[in-house]
Every structure is written in C-alpha cells, then in structure tokens.
Design a protein around this motif. Structure first.
Motif, PDB file in Angstrom:
ATOM      1  N   LEU A   1      61.670  34.425   2.047  1.00  0.00           N
ATOM      2  CA  LEU A   1      60.420  35.147   1.688  1.00  0.00           C
ATOM      3  C   LEU A   1      59.969  35.066   0.058  1.00  0.00           C
ATOM      4  O   LEU A   1      58.862  34.740   0.091  1.00  0.00           O
ATOM      5  N   GLU A   2      60.718  35.654  -0.463  1.00  0.00           N
ATOM      6  CA  GLU A   2      60.504  35.630  -1.992  1.00  0.00           C
ATOM      7  C   GLU A   2      60.599  34.305  -2.357  1.00  0.00           C
ATOM      8  O   GLU A   2      59.859  33.876  -3.233  1.00  0.00           O
ATOM      9  N   ALA A   3      61.175  33.377  -2.053  1.00  0.00           N
ATOM     10  CA  ALA A   3      61.053  31.982  -2.649  1.00  0.00           C
ATOM     11  C   ALA A   3      59.806  31.251  -2.268  1.00  0.00           C
ATOM     12  O   ALA A   3      59.434  30.387  -2.920  1.00  0.00           O
ATOM     13  N   LEU A   4      59.068  31.716  -0.959  1.00  0.00           N
ATOM     14  CA  LEU A   4      57.705  31.211  -0.800  1.00  0.00           C
ATOM     15  C   LEU A   4      56.440  31.967  -1.810  1.00  0.00           C
ATOM     16  O   LEU A   4      55.670  31.488  -1.694  1.00  0.00           O
ATOM     17  N   GLY A   5      57.129  33.129  -2.373  1.00  0.00           N
ATOM     18  CA  GLY A   5      56.047  33.848  -3.319  1.00  0.00           C
ATOM     19  C   GLY A   5      55.614  35.030  -2.715  1.00  0.00           C
ATOM     20  O   GLY A   5      54.783  35.762  -3.512  1.00  0.00           O
ATOM     21  N   VAL A   6      56.145  35.434  -1.632  1.00  0.00           N
ATOM     22  CA  VAL A   6      55.647  36.613  -0.826  1.00  0.00           C
ATOM     23  C   VAL A   6      56.274  38.013  -1.856  1.00  0.00           C
ATOM     24  O   VAL A   6      57.441  37.898  -2.165  1.00  0.00           O
ATOM     25  N   VAL A   7      55.514  38.866  -1.951  1.00  0.00           N
ATOM     26  CA  VAL A   7      55.897  40.006  -2.705  1.00  0.00           C
ATOM     27  C   VAL A   7      56.168  41.042  -1.714  1.00  0.00           C
ATOM     28  O   VAL A   7      55.527  41.599  -0.874  1.00  0.00           O
ATOM     29  N   ILE A   8      57.767  41.556  -1.894  1.00  0.00           N
ATOM     30  CA  ILE A   8      58.297  42.356  -0.837  1.00  0.00           C
ATOM     31  C   ILE A   8      58.374  43.615  -1.425  1.00  0.00           C
ATOM     32  O   ILE A   8      58.836  43.895  -2.555  1.00  0.00           O
ATOM     33  N   LEU A   9      57.579  44.758  -1.032  1.00  0.00           N
ATOM     34  CA  LEU A   9      57.458  46.046  -1.646  1.00  0.00           C
ATOM     35  C   LEU A   9      58.264  46.986  -0.812  1.00  0.00           C
ATOM     36  O   LEU A   9      58.179  47.265   0.393  1.00  0.00           O
ATOM     37  N   ARG A  10      59.328  47.262  -1.497  1.00  0.00           N
ATOM     38  CA  ARG A  10      60.383  48.409  -0.938  1.00  0.00           C
ATOM     39  C   ARG A  10      60.376  49.582  -1.603  1.00  0.00           C
ATOM     40  O   ARG A  10      61.102  49.987  -2.483  1.00  0.00           O
ATOM     41  N   ASP A  11      59.611  50.806  -1.063  1.00  0.00           N
ATOM     42  CA  ASP A  11      59.561  51.784  -1.593  1.00  0.00           C
ATOM     43  C   ASP A  11      59.181  51.851  -3.113  1.00  0.00           C
ATOM     44  O   ASP A  11      59.891  52.598  -3.820  1.00  0.00           O
ATOM     45  N   GLU A  12      58.178  50.969  -3.289  1.00  0.00           N
ATOM     46  CA  GLU A  12      57.778  50.766  -4.549  1.00  0.00           C
ATOM     47  C   GLU A  12      56.035  50.675  -4.822  1.00  0.00           C
ATOM     48  O   GLU A  12      55.627  50.231  -3.711  1.00  0.00           O
ATOM     49  N   ALA A  13      55.734  50.776  -5.959  1.00  0.00           N
ATOM     50  CA  ALA A  13      54.345  50.387  -6.069  1.00  0.00           C
ATOM     51  C   ALA A  13      53.952  49.342  -7.242  1.00  0.00           C
ATOM     52  O   ALA A  13      54.897  49.510  -8.276  1.00  0.00           O
ATOM     53  N   VAL A  14      52.947  48.615  -7.228  1.00  0.00           N
ATOM     54  CA  VAL A  14      52.484  47.692  -8.172  1.00  0.00           C
ATOM     55  C   VAL A  14      51.267  47.528  -8.512  1.00  0.00           C
ATOM     56  O   VAL A  14      50.394  47.913  -7.455  1.00  0.00           O
ATOM     57  N   THR A  15      50.984  47.447  -9.590  1.00  0.00           N
ATOM     58  CA  THR A  15      49.405  47.142  -9.808  1.00  0.00           C
ATOM     59  C   THR A  15      49.218  45.593  -9.930  1.00  0.00           C
ATOM     60  O   THR A  15      49.923  44.882 -10.801  1.00  0.00           O
ATOM     61  N   VAL A  16      48.315  45.277  -9.235  1.00  0.00           N
ATOM     62  CA  VAL A  16      47.618  43.865  -9.237  1.00  0.00           C
ATOM     63  C   VAL A  16      46.218  43.871  -9.682  1.00  0.00           C
ATOM     64  O   VAL A  16      45.528  44.586  -9.293  1.00  0.00           O
ATOM     65  N   GLU A  17      45.960  42.492  -9.963  1.00  0.00           N
ATOM     66  CA  GLU A  17      44.501  42.421 -10.162  1.00  0.00           C
ATOM     67  C   GLU A  17      43.879  41.509  -9.296  1.00  0.00           C
ATOM     68  O   GLU A  17      44.228  40.324  -9.066  1.00  0.00           O
ATOM     69  N   VAL A  18      43.020  41.761  -8.473  1.00  0.00           N
ATOM     70  CA  VAL A  18      42.492  41.457  -7.169  1.00  0.00           C
ATOM     71  C   VAL A  18      40.952  41.158  -7.479  1.00  0.00           C
ATOM     72  O   VAL A  18      40.219  42.268  -7.641  1.00  0.00           O
ATOM     73  N   ALA A  19      40.468  39.874  -7.495  1.00  0.00           N
ATOM     74  CA  ALA A  19      38.991  39.571  -7.882  1.00  0.00           C
ATOM     75  C   ALA A  19      38.521  40.376  -9.139  1.00  0.00           C
ATOM     76  O   ALA A  19      37.497  40.838  -9.236  1.00  0.00           O
ATOM     77  N   GLY A  20      39.438  40.242 -10.167  1.00  0.00           N
ATOM     78  CA  GLY A  20      38.885  40.954 -11.535  1.00  0.00           C
ATOM     79  C   GLY A  20      39.120  42.384 -11.496  1.00  0.00           C
ATOM     80  O   GLY A  20      38.696  43.105 -12.509  1.00  0.00           O
ATOM     81  N   THR A  21      39.838  42.987 -10.486  1.00  0.00           N
ATOM     82  CA  THR A  21      39.714  44.580 -10.292  1.00  0.00           C
ATOM     83  C   THR A  21      41.274  44.932 -10.252  1.00  0.00           C
ATOM     84  O   THR A  21      42.081  44.538  -9.307  1.00  0.00           O
ATOM     85  N   PRO A  22      41.856  45.799 -10.980  1.00  0.00           N
ATOM     86  CA  PRO A  22      42.890  46.414 -10.892  1.00  0.00           C
ATOM     87  C   PRO A  22      43.169  47.134  -9.285  1.00  0.00           C
ATOM     88  O   PRO A  22      42.352  48.048  -8.884  1.00  0.00           O
ATOM     89  N   LEU A  23      44.216  47.096  -8.773  1.00  0.00           N
ATOM     90  CA  LEU A  23      44.529  47.750  -7.350  1.00  0.00           C
ATOM     91  C   LEU A  23      45.964  47.964  -7.429  1.00  0.00           C
ATOM     92  O   LEU A  23      47.002  47.160  -7.801  1.00  0.00           O
ATOM     93  N   THR A  24      46.184  49.135  -7.231  1.00  0.00           N
ATOM     94  CA  THR A  24      47.877  49.605  -6.793  1.00  0.00           C
ATOM     95  C   THR A  24      48.138  49.682  -5.391  1.00  0.00           C
ATOM     96  O   THR A  24      47.555  50.026  -4.412  1.00  0.00           O
ATOM     97  N   LEU A  25      49.085  48.569  -5.158  1.00  0.00           N
ATOM     98  CA  LEU A  25      49.604  48.400  -3.844  1.00  0.00           C
ATOM     99  C   LEU A  25      50.816  49.222  -3.662  1.00  0.00           C
ATOM    100  O   LEU A  25      51.713  48.952  -4.558  1.00  0.00           O
ATOM    101  N   VAL A  26      51.174  49.809  -2.693  1.00  0.00           N
ATOM    102  CA  VAL A  26      52.527  50.710  -2.407  1.00  0.00           C
ATOM    103  C   VAL A  26      52.954  50.012  -1.092  1.00  0.00           C
ATOM    104  O   VAL A  26      52.267  49.950  -0.092  1.00  0.00           O
ATOM    105  N   GLY A  27      54.069  49.967  -1.181  1.00  0.00           N
ATOM    106  CA  GLY A  27      54.829  49.430   0.081  1.00  0.00           C
ATOM    107  C   GLY A  27      56.091  50.635   0.414  1.00  0.00           C
ATOM    108  O   GLY A  27      57.031  50.738  -0.301  1.00  0.00           O
TER     109      GLY A  27
END
Length: 298
Positions: free
Chosen positions: A149-175
């Motif tokens: 999955l990681e080789a495909l570029g999928v981000v695997i969230l394991r008890d962690e948070a990341v900040t991503v920019e979606v459509a020009g907007t920062p968004l906090t994603l938690v998994g």
C-alpha cells in the motif's frame, strides 16, 4: 335379504384433495424461496451511493464543498464487476481525498492482488488515507499488505495526525489503529481519547478522524475532532424497517451506531454500512454503501 351397500374406503375419497393441497403448498413454498433467494442475491449485489453534507464550525471559506469518499469494510470483496463499480462510482464523484476506514481485507483473505488493484485505481483518482481495522490486525498478510500500500502512495495513519493541503486548504487528518492491533502484538492499548489528547490537535484547523469503530464515539469527542469517519458495524447486517440494524460487533443486539450521521458534543460521526461482508456472508435489506461527504460551513 338386501345386498350390502358398496362404500368406497374413506382414504380414497380424501386422498386426492389432500395431495392437491400438498402439491399447491409445495409449489407456493418453492416460488417464495425462489423469489426470496433472488431478492437476497440482488440485495447483496447492489451498491448504494450516499451523500452527506456535514456542517463544520469555523470552516475556512476556501474549504466549502471539500469532498471525501469513504471506502470502508471492503473485506476483499471481488465478485463479478463489483470492484470496478466502486472505482467507477468514486471516479464519478471526483472527491478531493479518499478515506479507507479499515478492513480493506478479511482475516480469511489469502491473496491481496485484486484488492491492491482497486486501491491503485482509487489512488489515481485522489490521495488515499488508510487506517487499520480489526481484520488487518488479525491477518498474517498485514506486513506485506502495508508495504505494498505504501508503495502505491497510500498514506497509512497509525495513531498519528498529519496536516495536508486539500484544494488549497490545510486539513488535519488523524488516523487510529483498531484496538485489535495492539492486542495482536501483545502491546498495551491506549484509549482513543488518550491518544487524541496526546496529539494536541490544533483547535483552529478542521480535523477529520479516521477510526474503524463507531461504538467508541464517546472517546472521539471533546478533543478537537470535527468529523469522524467509521465503519465496522456493517449496517447492523440485517435491517428491519422502523427498527434499524439487528446486530453489530461490539454493540450486540439492536445497536445504536450502524449507519448514517450522528452528532455528539460538537463532533459529527458518519458511519458507512461498508462494501463487503465478513463472517456473516449475507446482508438483508442492507445494501453495500459508498459514502460521499461534503464539508459545509455551519
């Protein structure tokens, strides 16, 4: 002396009507079974596409209309053209990101090639973010699956948070890992609330949590989470009109949290009925579901 009366045996008189009724009943029963079996087959093959507008407090104007496709509880479903129908539905929706909320495979899955092909096609539509469910936790294929999955570029969230920019907007994603992940490695599990508190989520950012289990909703509230995407309950497996789902794992009979939108203490949870089946192989009045969420300002 008169001759004795000729009387037919009672059994001869009554046997024909009884046989006729028995044959009619058997034919009616067969017809009902055929109709019921056909309906179940159709019901278990259909795909519902459900859209929800989710109001978010303090949503930045540029994030208005941001869309998320939720793929949950696929369980490596591979019958017929169903995987292609999922990909086609996501492609038509044109989401900004795709949330895969656990049980992508089943604990009984022995090959992951077709499932990985589905994810590869989804990743080409929009960035995919994934959390582990209870079936990945108990599968021997998990290490190999995560590498691929990681080789495909999928981000695997394991008890962690990341900040991503979606459509020009920062968004906090938690998994969050499903609690079974810790149990499968003999690691002491922390409560979802403790894990979320330790992340010190930014209050000003819009925060979306991917967490497999809906019954833990109480742990997801009061810690800065705006939206939770969950699955696991399979819609209650059998749905009765006016009552809802009949049974869900970790909730038991007549569960409360099996599908739809639930608001608690300022946090909105959206629960997918899922796209596959596990131990209970038949759904009743409970079509497979692809969820599409659109964020709106409250």
């Amino acid at each position: 002396m008169s001759a004795p009366l000729s009387v037919a045996p009672p059994s001869v008189v009554s046997r024909r009507p009884r046989a006729r009724w028995a044959a009619t009943g058997a034919l009616a029963g067969l017809l009902v079974a055929l109709l019921g079996g056909g309906w179940l087959l159709w019901d278990n093959r259909r795909l519902d596409i459900t859209g929800y507008d989710v109001p978010i407090d303090q949503l930045p104007p540029e994030a208005e209309g941001l869309s998320i496709a939720q793929v949950s509880d696929l369980h490596a479903a591979s019958f017929g053209t169903f995987p292609q129908r999922i990909v086609a539905a996501v492609y038509s929706a044109r989401p900004d990101l795709i949330a895969i909320t656990g049980d992508l495979i089943d604990v009984r899955t022995v090959a992951t090639e077709q499932t990985l092909e589905v994810v590869s096609q989804l990743q080409q539509i929009a960035p995919c973010y994934l959390v582990l469910g209870n079936h990945e936790a108990d599968s021997d294929l998990r290490p190999d699956l995560l590498r691929k999955l990681e080789a495909l570029g999928v981000v695997i969230l394991r008890d962690e948070a990341v900040t991503v920019e979606v459509a020009g907007t920062p968004l906090t994603l938690v998994g969050l890992d499903d609690p079974r992940v810790a149990a499968s490695t003999d690691r002491k599990a922390s409560s979802p609330r403790d894990l979320l508190r330790a992340m010190e989520l930014p209050e000003a950012a819009t925060t979306v949590l991917l967490a497999h289990r809906p019954e833990l909703l109480g742990d997801y509230t009061g810690v800065g989470v705006d939206l939770v995407l969950s699955g696991h309950a399979h819609g209650g497996q059998v749905r009765v009109p006016g009552i809802g789902g009949v049974y869900a794992p970790h909730q038991g009979l007549l569960p409360e949290l099996t599908e739809g939108v639930h608001l608690r203490d300022g946090t909105t949870m959206v629960i997918s009925r899922g796209l596959g089946n596990s131990i209970a192989g038949v759904r009743v009045n409970n079509p497979r579901e692809l969820v599409l969420v659109e964020l709106t300002a409250r």
